[in-house]
Each structure stands twice: as C-alpha cells, then as structure tokens.
Write an enzyme that holds these catalytic residues in place. Sequence first.
Site, short mmCIF file in Angstrom:
data_model
loop_
_atom_site.label_atom_id
_atom_site.label_comp_id
_atom_site.label_asym_id
_atom_site.label_seq_id
_atom_site.Cartn_x
_atom_site.Cartn_y
_atom_site.Cartn_z
N THR A 163 0.84 -1.20 0.00
CA THR A 163 0.00 0.00 0.00
C THR A 163 0.88 1.26 0.00
O THR A 163 1.91 1.30 0.67
CB THR A 163 -0.91 -0.01 1.25
N HIS A 197 -31.01 -1.82 1.13
CA HIS A 197 -31.11 -0.96 -0.06
C HIS A 197 -31.71 -1.68 -1.28
O HIS A 197 -31.85 -1.06 -2.34
CB HIS A 197 -29.72 -0.40 -0.42
N GLU A 203 -3.34 -7.12 7.01
CA GLU A 203 -2.69 -7.01 8.33
C GLU A 203 -3.03 -8.21 9.22
O GLU A 203 -3.26 -8.08 10.42
CB GLU A 203 -3.01 -5.67 9.00
C1 LIG Z 1 -5.23 -4.38 -0.77
C2 LIG Z 1 -4.12 -5.00 0.04
C3 LIG Z 1 -3.20 -4.18 0.67
C4 LIG Z 1 -2.13 -4.74 1.38
N1 LIG Z 1 -1.16 -3.92 1.91
C5 LIG Z 1 -0.01 -4.48 2.40
C6 LIG Z 1 1.11 -3.67 2.77
O1 LIG Z 1 1.07 -2.43 2.71
N2 LIG Z 1 2.24 -4.29 3.20
C7 LIG Z 1 2.35 -5.65 3.29
O2 LIG Z 1 3.42 -6.12 3.67
N3 LIG Z 1 1.31 -6.45 2.95
C8 LIG Z 1 0.14 -5.90 2.51
N4 LIG Z 1 -0.92 -6.72 2.14
C9 LIG Z 1 -0.78 -8.15 2.27
C10 LIG Z 1 -1.68 -8.77 3.33
O3 LIG Z 1 -1.20 -8.44 4.61
C11 LIG Z 1 -1.72 -10.28 3.05
O4 LIG Z 1 -2.53 -10.44 1.91
C12 LIG Z 1 -2.27 -11.07 4.21
O5 LIG Z 1 -1.38 -11.03 5.30
C13 LIG Z 1 -2.52 -12.54 3.83
O6 LIG Z 1 -1.44 -13.09 3.17
P1 LIG Z 1 -1.69 -13.86 1.77
O7 LIG Z 1 -2.49 -12.96 0.90
O8 LIG Z 1 -0.38 -14.31 1.24
O9 LIG Z 1 -2.57 -15.10 2.13
P2 LIG Z 1 -2.01 -16.54 2.60
O10 LIG Z 1 -1.07 -16.37 3.73
O11 LIG Z 1 -1.54 -17.28 1.40
O12 LIG Z 1 -3.34 -17.20 3.14
C14 LIG Z 1 -4.28 -17.89 2.33
C15 LIG Z 1 -5.32 -18.50 3.26
O13 LIG Z 1 -4.70 -19.47 4.11
C16 LIG Z 1 -4.95 -19.16 5.46
N5 LIG Z 1 -3.79 -19.54 6.27
C17 LIG Z 1 -2.49 -19.26 6.06
N6 LIG Z 1 -1.74 -19.78 7.05
C18 LIG Z 1 -2.59 -20.39 7.91
C19 LIG Z 1 -2.42 -21.11 9.13
N7 LIG Z 1 -1.23 -21.29 9.66
N8 LIG Z 1 -3.53 -21.60 9.73
C20 LIG Z 1 -4.75 -21.41 9.21
N9 LIG Z 1 -4.97 -20.75 8.05
C21 LIG Z 1 -3.91 -20.24 7.43
C22 LIG Z 1 -5.17 -17.66 5.48
O14 LIG Z 1 -5.85 -17.25 6.65
C23 LIG Z 1 -5.96 -17.48 4.21
O15 LIG Z 1 -7.31 -17.80 4.43
C24 LIG Z 1 -2.02 -6.15 1.48
C25 LIG Z 1 -2.98 -6.97 0.87
C26 LIG Z 1 -4.01 -6.41 0.14
C27 LIG Z 1 -4.97 -7.33 -0.57
#
Ligand SMILES: Cc1cc2nc3c(=O)[nH]c(=O)nc-3n(C[C@H](O)[C@H](O)[C@H](O)COP(=O)(O)OP(=O)(O)OC[C@H]3O[C@@H](n4cnc5c(N)ncnc54)[C@H](O)[C@@H]3O)c2cc1C
Length: 382
Positions: free
Chosen positions: A158, A341, A366
């Site tokens: 972000t 709505h 986060e």
């Molecule tokens: C619009 C947007 C803005 C963002 N901004 C930032 C930013 O500024 N800086 C930054 O660093 N990141 C940022 N992010 C990243 C965000 O923090 C991550 O998307 C989030 O932490 C999840 O990681 P992932 O998408 O890799 O999902 P994954 O970790 O791949 O997870 C996929 C699924 O598996 C589940 N899962 C994973 N591990 C486990 C576990 N051990 N036990 C149970 N379930 C599990 C998760 O809960 C989820 O349902 C942003 C994301 C978006 C979409």
Amino acid sequence: MSFALDEEHAALRDTVREFAREVIAPAAFEHYERHTFPYEIIRQMGKMGLFGLPFPEEYGGMGGDYFALCVALEELARVDSSVAITLEAAISLGAMPIHRFGTPEQKATWLPRLTSGEALAGFGLTEPGFGSDAGGTQTRAVLDGDEWVINGSKAFITNSGTDITAFVTVTARTGTRPDGSPEITAIIVPSGTPGFTVAPGYSKVGWCASDTHELHLDDVRVPAANQLGERGRGFAQFLRILDEGRIAIAALATGLAQGCVDESVRYAHDRHAFGQPIGNFQAIQFKIADMETRAHTARLAYYDAAARMLAGADFKRQAAIAKLHASEIAVTNAREATQVHGGYGFMNETPVARFWRDAKILEIGEGTSEIQRMIIARDLGV
Ligand SMILES: Cc1cc2nc3c(=O)[nH]c(=O)nc-3n(C[C@H](O)[C@H](O)[C@H](O)COP(=O)(O)OP(=O)(O)OC[C@H]3O[C@@H](n4cnc5c(N)ncnc54)[C@H](O)[C@@H]3O)c2cc1C
C-alpha cells in the site's frame, strides 16, 4: 469508568467527521470508479495535521496518541475506506517504523515530510509467495562495503507507487541464525533507486482509490545507513508494528460498519414500499438495530485495545480480538446494508455497494481472521 471521548478526541472526531462528509464523500464515487488516487484530498488532510496525529511536535507531528489516529480512521471509513486505508498505512506502516526504530538521522530526514502528508511511505513485508508466513521472506540483502544490495519481490504494498511516495521499508534475509532460521532485517529503499521497480497498480475488488503495487528489487543498492533498527530484528519490529496496526484496522472496520448504519437509517426513511417507508417494517428495523449493536461492540473492543496499549499494558490479544471482531462484523453489516437498499444496493453509485466491496479485505489485510484466531488461542495457552 468511562468510554466517553475526552474533549480533545471529541473535537478531532467532529472535525474529521465534517471533513469526511463535506469533502471526501462527494468525491468518493468518482475516484473509486476511475481508480484514481485522491491527491487533493490527501493534501488537505495533510494541512489538517492528520498525517502527524500520533507523532511528536519536534518532527512536525500533532503530539497526539495512537487512539487519536483510530478515532480519525473511524470517521474517514464511515464515508470512504480508500482514504481511510491510505492514512492508516501512511502512519501505521509508513511513518511509525521510522518513529519507533529509526536513528535520529533517519527521523530527521523522513519524519517531517511524512507527518505533513507531503510524502508517503510503504511497508514491504508480504511477498508473492509469503503472506501469513511472512517470516519466510525470500528477498535477500547482502552487505557490499557500505551498501546493502537487495534482490527480491514484494506483493500488495500500500502507498508504494504514488507520485508522493518517498520510500518503502522492506524486510530482507540478511543471513541465517545458528538454529537455521532466517535473520531478517528492515531496510529503507527510497523511491527511484535504480533497480527498484513499481509494477502497475492491481485491479482490486475494493479500496479502489487506494494505491497498491507489486515491487521488484533487482540489485538495488542503498547505503548501509538505511538499515532500520538492529540487524536481525526486522521481523520482530514488523510484528510489533502489526500488533498496533490491528487496532487501527479495527477502528477502520468499525467506521465502515457504522457507515452501513448511517446509510441504512437514511434509506429506511426515504424508500417507500407498500405505501409506507420501509423503516416501518420490523424486519428492516431489526436489521438496523443489529447493525448498530455490532458497530457498538466493535468500537468498545478497539477502545479497550487502544487504552491498554497507551497504558503500556499487554495488548496483543485485545488487538487481535478487536481486529477479528470488527472486520467480521463490517462484512456482515455491509451485506445487511445492501439488503436494506434492495436493488439500489447493488448499484455502484450507492455508498453501501462500495462498503460491501471494501469490507472483505478487512478480514485479510494485516493478518487474516485465521491468523487473529491463532494469536488469540496462543495467548490463551492453547
Ligand atoms: C489491498 C491490500 C493491501 C495490502 N497492503 C499491504 C502492505 O502495505 N504491506 C504488506 O506487507 N502487505 C500488505 N498486504 C498483504 C496482506 O497483509 C496479506 O494479503 C495477508 O497477510 C494474507 O497473506 P496472503 O495474501 O499471502 O494469504 P495466505 O497467507 O496465502 O493465506 C491464504 C489462506 O490461508 C490461510 N492460512 C495461512 N496460514 C494459515 C495457518 N497457519 N492456519 C490457518 N490458516 C492459514 C489464510 O488465513 C488465508 O485464508 C495487502 C494486501 C491487500 C490485498
């Protein structure tokens, strides 16, 4: 025991509320539809001092506290989550790491520009292959003389690609510990550094007027003095930043949930069916009463987490509870407000349609809801 805001926080809430209604709301739909970053609104928020809320006056801040930021975020998100997340990320993820872990030189160089809103900074933890398990970071940094040489990629960052982005703090592997786990260090990478590429913005479901990019670092060289905090402490620093950030995201989610109530109450008066306002139907009244109840409990949860943090008490579990609860009730309120709505709730120009699209990411960013549950359970010794 009182949950009432003191005079200062109440005045801040009223000022931000008025600005959100008068200035942000009228522009929200157009920025959202066009996926344009609201530079003019950000400039005005900078003038109001919002980017400096929790920072000391010596660095151009307002000398307020983290709770002040949360109060402001709730009011912004009540109207526009894209603007709210821009402020949340700018402060909590951009400037706060410098404030908490920076050297006096790093603070003097960066903080005045960040606290005035003249510049933004990003927080690069997530990678294309590592999100929840961000400790697995594959980005690497090697010391070459008095420079760090960085290679890798970051995902979903972000505020990393606006015209006013000054730098992104990235985590990188800088070695391996004796137990085989990675040594992770945080390093400041200024925008425009050769080899640092910002990919085009993502096409997102929500937060459409906020700025999010994938980043590539290809033999990026920055001075060794750009290391933020101690070598090897980068991941621990970012975990602390994320604990605080969860309270801010909870405030933002509460605002969205409250915005759903605002819009639903308005619509319940305006919309007629079967010869009367739909607000006369108990089914609609109960939906709105439940939405208000959820928003209220979410607010209490983030007030509690913020109060603990400001008192210097342990707040990890309460921050996770606040974030988990507020994000899940925001999704529920957005769905229910859309239902109130009817068909108009499915039209993009209706604010609740935007709230619906903006709500889902709150359960992911986060730290996902699953990760919040893990934090809470672990803290309970399970
Ligand atoms: C619009 C947007 C803005 C963002 N901004 C930032 C930013 O500024 N800086 C930054 O660093 N990141 C940022 N992010 C990243 C965000 O923090 C991550 O998307 C989030 O932490 C999840 O990681 P992932 O998408 O890799 O999902 P994954 O970790 O791949 O997870 C996929 C699924 O598996 C589940 N899962 C994973 N591990 C486990 C576990 N051990 N036990 C149970 N379930 C599990 C998760 O809960 C989820 O349902 C942003 C994301 C978006 C979409």
